[in-house]
Design an enzyme around this catalytic site. Sequence first.
Site, PDB file in Angstrom:
ATOM      1  N   LEU A  87      13.835 -37.701 -93.634  1.00 26.91           N
ATOM      2  CA  LEU A  87      14.739 -37.551 -92.496  1.00 26.91           C
ATOM      3  C   LEU A  87      16.187 -37.589 -92.987  1.00 26.91           C
ATOM      4  O   LEU A  87      16.548 -38.438 -93.805  1.00 26.91           O
ATOM      5  CB  LEU A  87      14.487 -38.700 -91.504  1.00 26.91           C
ATOM      6  CG  LEU A  87      15.182 -38.595 -90.158  1.00 26.91           C
ATOM      7  CD1 LEU A  87      14.643 -37.409 -89.355  1.00 26.91           C
ATOM      8  CD2 LEU A  87      14.983 -39.886 -89.362  1.00 26.91           C
ATOM      9  N   HIS A 104      11.260 -24.704 -90.139  1.00 29.58           N
ATOM     10  CA  HIS A 104      10.018 -25.381 -89.757  1.00 29.58           C
ATOM     11  C   HIS A 104       8.933 -24.321 -89.602  1.00 29.58           C
ATOM     12  O   HIS A 104       9.184 -23.274 -88.985  1.00 29.58           O
ATOM     13  CB  HIS A 104      10.230 -26.145 -88.442  1.00 29.58           C
ATOM     14  CG  HIS A 104       9.049 -26.962 -88.068  1.00 29.58           C
ATOM     15  ND1 HIS A 104       8.767 -28.166 -88.674  1.00 29.58           N
ATOM     16  CD2 HIS A 104       8.037 -26.724 -87.194  1.00 29.58           C
ATOM     17  CE1 HIS A 104       7.639 -28.645 -88.172  1.00 29.58           C
ATOM     18  NE2 HIS A 104       7.176 -27.792 -87.278  1.00 29.58           N
TER      19      HIS A 104
HETATM   20  C1  GAR Z   1       7.465 -24.501 -95.884  1.00 31.24           C
HETATM   21  O1  GAR Z   1       6.401 -23.911 -95.199  1.00 31.24           O
HETATM   22  C2  GAR Z   1       8.412 -25.160 -94.893  1.00 31.24           C
HETATM   23  O2  GAR Z   1       8.524 -24.477 -93.675  1.00 31.24           O
HETATM   24  C3  GAR Z   1       7.717 -26.479 -94.708  1.00 31.24           C
HETATM   25  O3  GAR Z   1       7.314 -26.861 -95.998  1.00 31.24           O
HETATM   26  C4  GAR Z   1       6.995 -25.681 -96.730  1.00 31.24           C
HETATM   27  C5  GAR Z   1       7.680 -25.749 -98.076  1.00 31.24           C
HETATM   28  O4  GAR Z   1       7.183 -24.741 -98.901  1.00 31.24           O
HETATM   29  N1  GAR Z   1       8.604 -27.445 -94.109  1.00 31.24           N
HETATM   30  C6  GAR Z   1       8.186 -28.346 -93.235  1.00 31.24           C
HETATM   31  O5  GAR Z   1       7.012 -28.460 -92.909  1.00 31.24           O
HETATM   32  C7  GAR Z   1       9.275 -29.262 -92.680  1.00 31.24           C
HETATM   33  N2  GAR Z   1       8.818 -29.943 -91.510  1.00 31.24           N
HETATM   34  P1  GAR Z   1       7.952 -24.366-100.247  1.00 31.24           P
HETATM   35  O6  GAR Z   1       8.206 -25.663-101.005  1.00 31.24           O
HETATM   36  O7  GAR Z   1       6.994 -23.466-100.976  1.00 31.24           O
HETATM   37  O8  GAR Z   1       9.230 -23.680 -99.854  1.00 31.24           O
END
Ligand code: GAR
Length: 194
Positions: A87, A104
């Site tokens: 956070l 998100h």
């Molecule tokens: C992504 O899908 C992003 O939207 C999500 O984490 C993933 C990171 O992937 N974020 C959340 O869930 C935040 N609440 P990455 O490390 O391959 O970019």
Amino acid sequence: MLNIAIFASGGGSNAEAIIRYLKDHANLSVKLIVSNRKNAGVLDRAANHGIQTLLINRDGFYEKKDLTPRLAEHKIDLIVLAGFLWLIPKYLIKDFPNRVINIHPALLPKYGGKGMYGHHVHQAVFNNKEKESGLTVHYVNEHYDEGNIILQARCPLTPTDQPEDIARKVLSLEHQVYPVAVEMVGRFMKDGLI
Ligand code: GAR
């Protein structure tokens, strides 16, 4: 030039997409990758692109509140969260008003809030037999996933899509949309519109 810091906790595929998209950009530069996990894949990606990294810990981030001066050293104008799971504390939002954005992996306000990240989101979308999912790019405030929405993009789901299929569809959409959204926010900042 507007300088961007990308905060990421994991693999960093979105960070990679943004870095590639903004490489040699006239007005925007990814200056710094900030992570809370020393083994995060995003740190290797940063090294491959010759981008400086900063590893943070809970004490500095939440108690000593030492991140603002460290970001100032790099002249950071905009913070882009890309799979960053801590956070964001109040002081950072105050120091970067409307200058912290997040992606998100769902269509907020559905499937947001504490604990709703990564596969938890896609599992919930699957459980509810949603016909579509997508992504939300939003400003960050002191509550998980509640800041004003900047844009959303959607993708259709089929009845046979499993949670992994939903995750794949949404992530692919993220790679397409987030870099352009970051560029748009940067452009509006430069033009004094936001
Ligand atoms: C992504 O899908 C992003 O939207 C999500 O984490 C993933 C990171 O992937 N974020 C959340 O869930 C935040 N609440 P990455 O490390 O391959 O970019």
